[in-house]
Design a protein around this motif. Sequence first.
Motif, PDB file in Angstrom:
ATOM      1  N   MET A   1      14.173 -14.678  -4.226  1.00 42.11           N
ATOM      2  CA  MET A   1      15.064 -15.750  -3.809  1.00 42.11           C
ATOM      3  C   MET A   1      14.575 -17.083  -4.369  1.00 42.11           C
ATOM      4  O   MET A   1      13.383 -17.369  -4.354  1.00 42.11           O
ATOM      5  CB  MET A   1      15.135 -15.814  -2.286  1.00 42.11           C
ATOM      6  CG  MET A   1      16.222 -16.724  -1.745  1.00 42.11           C
ATOM      7  SD  MET A   1      16.447 -16.466   0.031  1.00 42.11           S
ATOM      8  CE  MET A   1      17.843 -17.525   0.356  1.00 42.11           C
TER       9      MET A   1
ATOM     10  N   ARG B   1      21.642 -15.708   3.182  1.00 38.85           N
ATOM     11  CA  ARG B   1      20.513 -15.392   4.049  1.00 38.85           C
ATOM     12  C   ARG B   1      20.715 -14.111   4.855  1.00 38.85           C
ATOM     13  O   ARG B   1      19.759 -13.527   5.351  1.00 38.85           O
ATOM     14  CB  ARG B   1      20.208 -16.576   4.972  1.00 38.85           C
ATOM     15  CG  ARG B   1      19.364 -17.620   4.264  1.00 38.85           C
ATOM     16  CD  ARG B   1      19.369 -18.960   4.944  1.00 38.85           C
ATOM     17  NE  ARG B   1      18.568 -19.918   4.182  1.00 38.85           N
ATOM     18  CZ  ARG B   1      18.953 -20.447   3.020  1.00 38.85           C
ATOM     19  NH1 ARG B   1      20.103 -20.126   2.482  1.00 38.85           N
ATOM     20  NH2 ARG B   1      18.173 -21.307   2.388  1.00 38.85           N
TER      21      ARG B   1
ATOM     22  N   LEU C   1      10.444  -4.191  11.481  1.00 34.86           N
ATOM     23  CA  LEU C   1      10.025  -5.448  10.863  1.00 34.86           C
ATOM     24  C   LEU C   1       9.204  -5.184   9.606  1.00 34.86           C
ATOM     25  O   LEU C   1       9.387  -5.809   8.567  1.00 34.86           O
ATOM     26  CB  LEU C   1       9.222  -6.280  11.861  1.00 34.86           C
ATOM     27  CG  LEU C   1       8.780  -7.659  11.325  1.00 34.86           C
ATOM     28  CD1 LEU C   1       9.973  -8.555  11.078  1.00 34.86           C
ATOM     29  CD2 LEU C   1       7.806  -8.319  12.285  1.00 34.86           C
TER      30      LEU C   1
ATOM     31  N   PHE D   1      15.615 -21.476  -4.480  1.00 34.14           N
ATOM     32  CA  PHE D   1      16.264 -22.450  -3.602  1.00 34.14           C
ATOM     33  C   PHE D   1      16.572 -23.761  -4.330  1.00 34.14           C
ATOM     34  O   PHE D   1      15.993 -24.063  -5.366  1.00 34.14           O
ATOM     35  CB  PHE D   1      15.337 -22.771  -2.426  1.00 34.14           C
ATOM     36  CG  PHE D   1      14.897 -21.560  -1.651  1.00 34.14           C
ATOM     37  CD1 PHE D   1      15.558 -21.160  -0.506  1.00 34.14           C
ATOM     38  CD2 PHE D   1      13.804 -20.814  -2.077  1.00 34.14           C
ATOM     39  CE1 PHE D   1      15.148 -20.057   0.217  1.00 34.14           C
ATOM     40  CE2 PHE D   1      13.383 -19.697  -1.356  1.00 34.14           C
ATOM     41  CZ  PHE D   1      14.059 -19.315  -0.215  1.00 34.14           C
TER      42      PHE D   1
ATOM     43  N   PRO E   1       3.571 -13.827  -4.161  1.00 32.00           N
ATOM     44  CA  PRO E   1       4.289 -12.623  -3.725  1.00 32.00           C
ATOM     45  C   PRO E   1       3.524 -11.344  -4.073  1.00 32.00           C
ATOM     46  O   PRO E   1       3.661 -10.334  -3.379  1.00 32.00           O
ATOM     47  CB  PRO E   1       5.621 -12.689  -4.471  1.00 32.00           C
ATOM     48  CG  PRO E   1       5.389 -13.621  -5.594  1.00 32.00           C
ATOM     49  CD  PRO E   1       4.359 -14.594  -5.143  1.00 32.00           C
TER      50      PRO E   1
ATOM     51  N   ARG F   1      12.219  -7.039   1.592  1.00 30.83           N
ATOM     52  CA  ARG F   1      12.304  -8.411   1.085  1.00 30.83           C
ATOM     53  C   ARG F   1      11.508  -8.592  -0.203  1.00 30.83           C
ATOM     54  O   ARG F   1      11.812  -9.466  -1.010  1.00 30.83           O
ATOM     55  CB  ARG F   1      11.812  -9.397   2.140  1.00 30.83           C
ATOM     56  CG  ARG F   1      12.845  -9.645   3.211  1.00 30.83           C
ATOM     57  CD  ARG F   1      12.404 -10.776   4.123  1.00 30.83           C
ATOM     58  NE  ARG F   1      13.292 -10.927   5.250  1.00 30.83           N
ATOM     59  CZ  ARG F   1      12.909 -11.360   6.445  1.00 30.83           C
ATOM     60  NH1 ARG F   1      11.650 -11.681   6.657  1.00 30.83           N
ATOM     61  NH2 ARG F   1      13.774 -11.486   7.422  1.00 30.83           N
ATOM     62  N   GLN F   2      10.481  -7.761  -0.389  1.00 34.84           N
ATOM     63  CA  GLN F   2       9.715  -7.862  -1.638  1.00 34.84           C
ATOM     64  C   GLN F   2      10.543  -7.397  -2.836  1.00 34.84           C
ATOM     65  O   GLN F   2      10.191  -7.671  -3.974  1.00 34.84           O
ATOM     66  CB  GLN F   2       8.422  -7.048  -1.529  1.00 34.84           C
ATOM     67  CG  GLN F   2       7.422  -7.724  -0.608  1.00 34.84           C
ATOM     68  CD  GLN F   2       6.253  -6.832  -0.243  1.00 34.84           C
ATOM     69  OE1 GLN F   2       6.006  -5.832  -0.890  1.00 34.84           O
ATOM     70  NE2 GLN F   2       5.541  -7.195   0.803  1.00 34.84           N
TER      71      GLN F   2
ATOM     72  N   ALA G   1      11.078 -15.062   2.827  1.00 35.58           N
ATOM     73  CA  ALA G   1      11.951 -14.328   1.906  1.00 35.58           C
ATOM     74  C   ALA G   1      11.148 -13.418   0.984  1.00 35.58           C
ATOM     75  O   ALA G   1      11.672 -12.428   0.479  1.00 35.58           O
ATOM     76  CB  ALA G   1      12.787 -15.299   1.092  1.00 35.58           C
ATOM     77  N   MET G   2       9.882 -13.761   0.766  1.00 37.51           N
ATOM     78  CA  MET G   2       9.053 -12.922  -0.098  1.00 37.51           C
ATOM     79  C   MET G   2       8.382 -11.798   0.689  1.00 37.51           C
ATOM     80  O   MET G   2       7.523 -11.094   0.174  1.00 37.51           O
ATOM     81  CB  MET G   2       7.999 -13.774  -0.811  1.00 37.51           C
ATOM     82  CG  MET G   2       8.599 -14.636  -1.913  1.00 37.51           C
ATOM     83  SD  MET G   2       7.364 -15.548  -2.842  1.00 37.51           S
ATOM     84  CE  MET G   2       7.188 -17.023  -1.860  1.00 37.51           C
ATOM     85  N   GLY G   3       8.760 -11.654   1.950  1.00 33.51           N
ATOM     86  CA  GLY G   3       8.240 -10.548   2.756  1.00 33.51           C
ATOM     87  C   GLY G   3       6.907 -10.830   3.422  1.00 33.51           C
ATOM     88  O   GLY G   3       6.121  -9.925   3.664  1.00 33.51           O
TER      89      GLY G   3
ATOM     90  N   ASN H   1      19.198 -10.952   2.906  1.00 31.74           N
ATOM     91  CA  ASN H   1      17.806 -10.511   3.082  1.00 31.74           C
ATOM     92  C   ASN H   1      17.360 -10.648   4.542  1.00 31.74           C
ATOM     93  O   ASN H   1      16.187 -10.625   4.848  1.00 31.74           O
ATOM     94  CB  ASN H   1      16.862 -11.252   2.129  1.00 31.74           C
ATOM     95  CG  ASN H   1      16.890 -12.756   2.324  1.00 31.74           C
ATOM     96  OD1 ASN H   1      17.524 -13.256   3.247  1.00 31.74           O
ATOM     97  ND2 ASN H   1      16.192 -13.477   1.473  1.00 31.74           N
ATOM     98  N   PHE H   2      18.333 -10.802   5.401  1.00 33.13           N
ATOM     99  CA  PHE H   2      18.091 -10.840   6.846  1.00 33.13           C
ATOM    100  C   PHE H   2      17.194 -11.994   7.290  1.00 33.13           C
ATOM    101  O   PHE H   2      16.521 -11.907   8.308  1.00 33.13           O
ATOM    102  CB  PHE H   2      17.532  -9.500   7.346  1.00 33.13           C
ATOM    103  CG  PHE H   2      18.601  -8.663   8.015  1.00 33.13           C
ATOM    104  CD1 PHE H   2      19.843  -8.516   7.429  1.00 33.13           C
ATOM    105  CD2 PHE H   2      18.358  -8.026   9.245  1.00 33.13           C
ATOM    106  CE1 PHE H   2      20.833  -7.752   8.042  1.00 33.13           C
ATOM    107  CE2 PHE H   2      19.341  -7.264   9.863  1.00 33.13           C
ATOM    108  CZ  PHE H   2      20.580  -7.126   9.262  1.00 33.13           C
ATOM    109  N   LEU H   3      17.190 -13.082   6.499  1.00 28.49           N
ATOM    110  CA  LEU H   3      16.564 -14.293   7.023  1.00 28.49           C
ATOM    111  C   LEU H   3      17.416 -14.765   8.195  1.00 28.49           C
ATOM    112  O   LEU H   3      16.941 -15.399   9.123  1.00 28.49           O
ATOM    113  CB  LEU H   3      16.487 -15.384   5.945  1.00 28.49           C
ATOM    114  CG  LEU H   3      15.390 -15.243   4.896  1.00 28.49           C
ATOM    115  CD1 LEU H   3      15.464 -16.361   3.877  1.00 28.49           C
ATOM    116  CD2 LEU H   3      14.006 -15.186   5.516  1.00 28.49           C
TER     117      LEU H   3
ATOM    118  N   LEU I   1      10.091  -6.333   5.800  1.00 30.19           N
ATOM    119  CA  LEU I   1       9.227  -7.149   4.944  1.00 30.19           C
ATOM    120  C   LEU I   1       9.075  -6.498   3.574  1.00 30.19           C
ATOM    121  O   LEU I   1       9.067  -7.168   2.546  1.00 30.19           O
ATOM    122  CB  LEU I   1       7.851  -7.342   5.596  1.00 30.19           C
ATOM    123  CG  LEU I   1       7.821  -8.162   6.887  1.00 30.19           C
ATOM    124  CD1 LEU I   1       6.416  -8.245   7.439  1.00 30.19           C
ATOM    125  CD2 LEU I   1       8.384  -9.561   6.682  1.00 30.19           C
TER     126      LEU I   1
END
Lengths: 219, 338
Positions: free
Chosen positions: B92, B55, B80, B94, B112, B87-88, A126-128, B58-60, B84
């Motif tokens: 997220m 999900r 891809l 949990f 990150p 997604r930065q 999720a953090m890329g 963010n396309f998980l 990525l």
Amino acid sequence: MLDAQTLSMIGKGIIETLYMVIVSTVCAYAIGLPIGLILVITDKNGIRPCPIISKVLGFIVNLLRSVPFVILMISVTPLTRKIVGTTLGTSATIVPLVIASAPYIARLVESSIKEVDAGIIEAARAMGTGTFKLIYKVLIPEAKPSLIIGGAIAITTILGYSAMSGFIGGGGLGDIAVRYGYYRSETEILLVTVAVLIIIVQGFQELGMRLAKHCDKRS
Amino acid sequence: MDTNEPIISIRGVTKIFNTKESEVDALIDINLDIYQGEIYGIIGQSGAGKSTLVRCMNFLERPTKGSVIFDGQNLADLSLKELLKVRQSIGMIFQQFNLLMQRTVLKNVCYPLEIAGVPKKEAKQRAIELLEMVGLSDKINAYPSQLSGGQKQRVAIARAIATKPKVLLCDEATSALDPMTTRSILELLKDINRKFGITIVIITHEMNVIESICDKVAILDNGRVVEVGKVEEVFVNPKSEAGKRLVFKTDEQFSEFGSEKVYRIVFDGQSAFEPIISNMVAKFKAPVNILFANTKNIGGKAFGQMLIQLPEDRILSKQMLRYLEERSVKYEEVTQDA
């Protein structure tokens, strides 16, 4: 019986054994670690599923693991001759040792990496995080304690294999045990080599467990 | 940026999971628009598809059908590498925190930034600032296993906003925490929303989470969005069955408000729908704090419940209670944990 000459012979045996075992373990890890990682990543539930690669690789690993070491050792002699130039001595033994233990290590690595919490992997994604960074920044560091324990198990197994290679002139403590203990029935030398082997195995095991515990930050 | 453009726009998203025996429709034709700066709640019971939906943002999880537009980009069109990168800018957090267990708190927050290619020194500086903001500057060298749940979630929040994302996705972020900690985490999220203007999407099964911080709410039931609207509106007048179930479910979580005596007033149709509370305030000339109210006027009768906080003055509060009794309004004291 245990005169200076015998002792120096056993000393030489210890050094030969350690040389074989350590070099083989390093080489086997160089092969087994990436294979183990590929097995996890290409698994159908992995990060980059690729059933063909994972199945083919899994099959080869299983195949090699099902050949008993004694047989494998003999059957790879042509390859050993090509690589080392001889089939006798410690360096020659490294070849079958690596071939036999690399698939075993691949499985150990696979199971260690699979222990990493799926939630942590998800958070990293999720953090890329891309696949490569995920491997060396998340999977390996998070599995480190388990990988170290696996390493200790691998090294003791390789030590066992190396002793077996004594039968085909592999050198080291196994060789001494076979020549003196088995062919000449010199029980005393046999017992000494066995004792030394036990100490080495215990040493590696203890070292591995302590190291794993030391670097595990979960508790 | 045009503020009329939603930051996240979900169009016709359907997600089907193929299991060995059958196909499971986790999400069916979802349409949602989430705007910049909003705190958007998505509520539903377990198995409603909330986690799958978040999900997809963010396309998980890749939707089987439909599109997810983030900040003007259709996520399905990205390579891809581009994904990525995107997604930065979507943080997220949990339920299980998912911190890296073999890294210190500081290194977790740095993670990150490492991925984003921020120079080490700069990353460390920023991580320290963030940990200060979440109130954990004394724990930077601790490992996650040495922290409490609330502290872990604070680290996770600091980590999630380290790269200055536009959106923060919270997947049941308070479900593993006790009520007190939940409240402090929700306050922190609110703070972050105000300070940095980060859009926050909250997935939860707890109505009180939605109530305490969300602007808008979408109710998810069996993979479908059955109701969307402003929290006040949905709360006062839920239209869907699932909405009614969630809203009218009585629970005790309101008892943590304030330190004074809190009373729950129940309107069960016995009393006429007249402004009892405001009449009472006018009569006694003392303030009454309404902590929570959910009442309905059905055929001129009042139904629902209300949580009020009476003045500290015991005589006055007793008189007020008598006033309520006289109007056949049922009440009970809500016990305090203090």
